[in-house]
Scaffold this active site. Structure first.
Site, PDB file in Angstrom:
ATOM      1  N   HIS A  45      69.002 -41.368   9.441  1.00  0.00           N
ATOM      2  CA  HIS A  45      69.361 -42.110   8.225  1.00  0.00           C
ATOM      3  C   HIS A  45      69.450 -41.187   7.018  1.00  0.00           C
ATOM      4  O   HIS A  45      70.523 -40.983   6.476  1.00  0.00           O
ATOM      5  CB  HIS A  45      68.408 -43.274   7.940  1.00  0.00           C
ATOM      6  CG  HIS A  45      68.321 -44.272   9.038  1.00  0.00           C
ATOM      7  ND1 HIS A  45      69.425 -44.938   9.528  1.00  0.00           N
ATOM      8  CD2 HIS A  45      67.253 -44.729   9.763  1.00  0.00           C
ATOM      9  CE1 HIS A  45      69.052 -45.752  10.506  1.00  0.00           C
ATOM     10  NE2 HIS A  45      67.751 -45.641  10.674  1.00  0.00           N
ATOM     11  N   ASP A  62      71.845 -47.209  16.631  1.00  0.00           N
ATOM     12  CA  ASP A  62      70.568 -47.680  16.103  1.00  0.00           C
ATOM     13  C   ASP A  62      70.242 -49.105  16.526  1.00  0.00           C
ATOM     14  O   ASP A  62      69.815 -49.343  17.644  1.00  0.00           O
ATOM     15  CB  ASP A  62      70.582 -47.534  14.577  1.00  0.00           C
ATOM     16  CG  ASP A  62      69.216 -47.738  13.955  1.00  0.00           C
ATOM     17  OD1 ASP A  62      68.239 -47.927  14.692  1.00  0.00           O
ATOM     18  OD2 ASP A  62      69.106 -47.704  12.726  1.00  0.00           O
TER      19      ASP A  62
END
Length: 444
Positions: A266, A317
């Site tokens: 991220h 994810d």
């Protein structure tokens, strides 16, 4: 096993080449021959554009059970997390195997040949270990084998609910109590031909600073990949500054976590100094644009990170969708929205993030390229769908990145073996039913 494939168009060294023969010997590419206008006798034809197999660098397989159900109403990452905990509480080794098997089969259908599974569901819901302390991790490794893809199991240390907070009732099954206990359990995991073992620090809020170096040293001594959720939320940054008077990136640097075998996941909310720390150390960055927008996380500074020296990779994810082409173009398109300027990455650069750099992040350096000696992992997309038909073949890479979807994958090959043929998984022919049944088992 020896087999050969004739590729109508192949992505070689950043360029699209017509008429390429790939000879496979014992799971690796033995030879690559260019400029063959038609398939030679005995070669299997792959029509369309063939890429190196795609690497999904960041996955939480059980999040696939949340798709669609978390779109009702409003909220934030933190409200989404409460729903995620409900699903996590219902998983057993058997139900997790069934779910992950279906999810990894969905990945194979999307052209993904290797997944990095960020795994922290270690124990029973009350925190007691299973008779086999790695029953959940072994279930994931077995699931990947049955789905026909490679896996790097990133066994994750998760010891706290926040800075100075013990795990809450939802997180008891995540925690080993101490980093030493985590390291002892993780060391029992064994690699196989299709599976590698890496480590992960869930986040600086979930692993107290006194334990960070233990996890980093465990990975370093094994030359294993090390991943970490980093600055996904501004609340994490604020809490870290309050607790340690520094950013999460600085805290990781101070405890020896950063480096070329480490990947920050991220990295959404960084300072300029954070970006420099990641780039100067050679730490990679995994961007997960479909999840980051789904959870309203924000747009990470991917272009600045790459310019600073951080290799980029991509992950699905939470599996809001499983589509590495969408992740690749979303990274470019999000940056266009942020800067109001086009052309931050070429199609070749985005494909590299989805292939070679993703595999390197997961410890599979010999995958991600169509060249002699590389693992024979291939993904073919059709150039004749309603999305991909029309552009000149020399623009096939641009077509793949900016127009194709997972539905355009016709063939997925792992180690020279066909896993997906003409859009059908060869071991799990009815993937939708496998998904529906395995999700129902943990949602009802």
């Amino acid at each position: 096993m020896q087999v050969s494939y004739w590729l109508e168009h192949a992505w070689l060294g950043g360029n699209v080449e017509p008429g390429v023969l790939v000879e496979v010997r014992d799971g690796r590419i033995g030879a690559v021959v260019k400029n063959l206008p038609s398939p030679p006798p005995g070669a299997q034809s792959l029509r369309g554009l063939t890429l190196p197999g795609l690497a999904n660098t960041h996955s939480h397989a059980f999040h696939r059970a949340l798709r669609g159900t978390v779109q009702v109403g409003s909220g934030t990452f933190w409200t989404w997390r409460e729903i995620m905990y409900q699903v996590a509480a219902k998983l057993t080794p058997d139900t997790y195997f069934a779910l992950a098997r279906a999810v990894y089969a969905e990945m194979a259908l999307a052209g993904i040949t290797c997944v990095g599974e960020f795994h922290y569901l270690h124990h029973q819901p009350d925190g007691r270990p299973y008779d086999d302390p790695n029953a959940m991790g072994e279930a994931l490794i077995a699931a990947a084998a049955e789905a026909g893809i490679r896996i790097t199991l990133l066994d994750t240390a998760y010891l706290a609910a926040g800075f100075g907070e013990k795990p809450n009732r939802h997180q008891l099954r995540f925690s080993d109590g101490t980093s030493d206990a985590w390291a002892e359990r993780a060391a029992q995991l064994k690699e196989t031909d299709h599976a590698r073992i890496g480590a992960a620090i869930h986040s600086v809020r979930a692993v107290p600073q006194a334990h960070l170096s233990t996890v980093a040293d465990w990975a370093r001594t094994r030359h294993a990949p090390l991943h970490v959720h980093l600055s996904e939320q501004t609340a994490e940054n604020d809490a870290c500054r309050t607790a340690h008077d520094r950013t999460p990136t600085r805290l990781l640097a101070d405890h020896g976590v950063l480096g070329p075998r480490t990947t920050a996941v991220h990295a959404t909310h960084l300072t300029d100094a954070d970006i420099a720390l990641l780039g100067d150390s050679g730490t990679g960055t995994c961007m997960c644009p479909t999840t980051e927008r789904d959870l309203a996380d924000g747009i990470g500074p991917a272009a600045a990170l790459q310019k600073a020296g951080s290799p980029l990779s991509l992950g699905s994810d939470s599996h809001a969708v499983i589509d590495l082409f969408e992740e690749a173009r979303a990274m470019e398109l999000d940056e266009r929205l942020r800067t109001r300027r086009r052309g931050h990455w070429t199609a070749a650069a985005l494909l590299r993030a989805a292939t070679a750099d993703g595999h390197a992040s997961l410890g599979w350096q010999q995958a991600g390229a169509i060249e002699p000696g590389a693992l024979a992992d291939l993904t073919t997309i059709t150039l004749r769908s309603v999305r991909t038909a029309g552009p000149l073949p020399r623009l096939a890479a641009e077509t793949a990145v900016f127009a194709a979807t997972n539905a355009d994958v016709s063939h997925t090959i792992v180690g020279g073996r066909v896993i997906v043929r003409d859009g059908t998984h060869q071991q799990i022919p009815d993937v939708p039913t496998a998904l529906a049944d395995s999700i129902a088992a943990v949602r009802t």
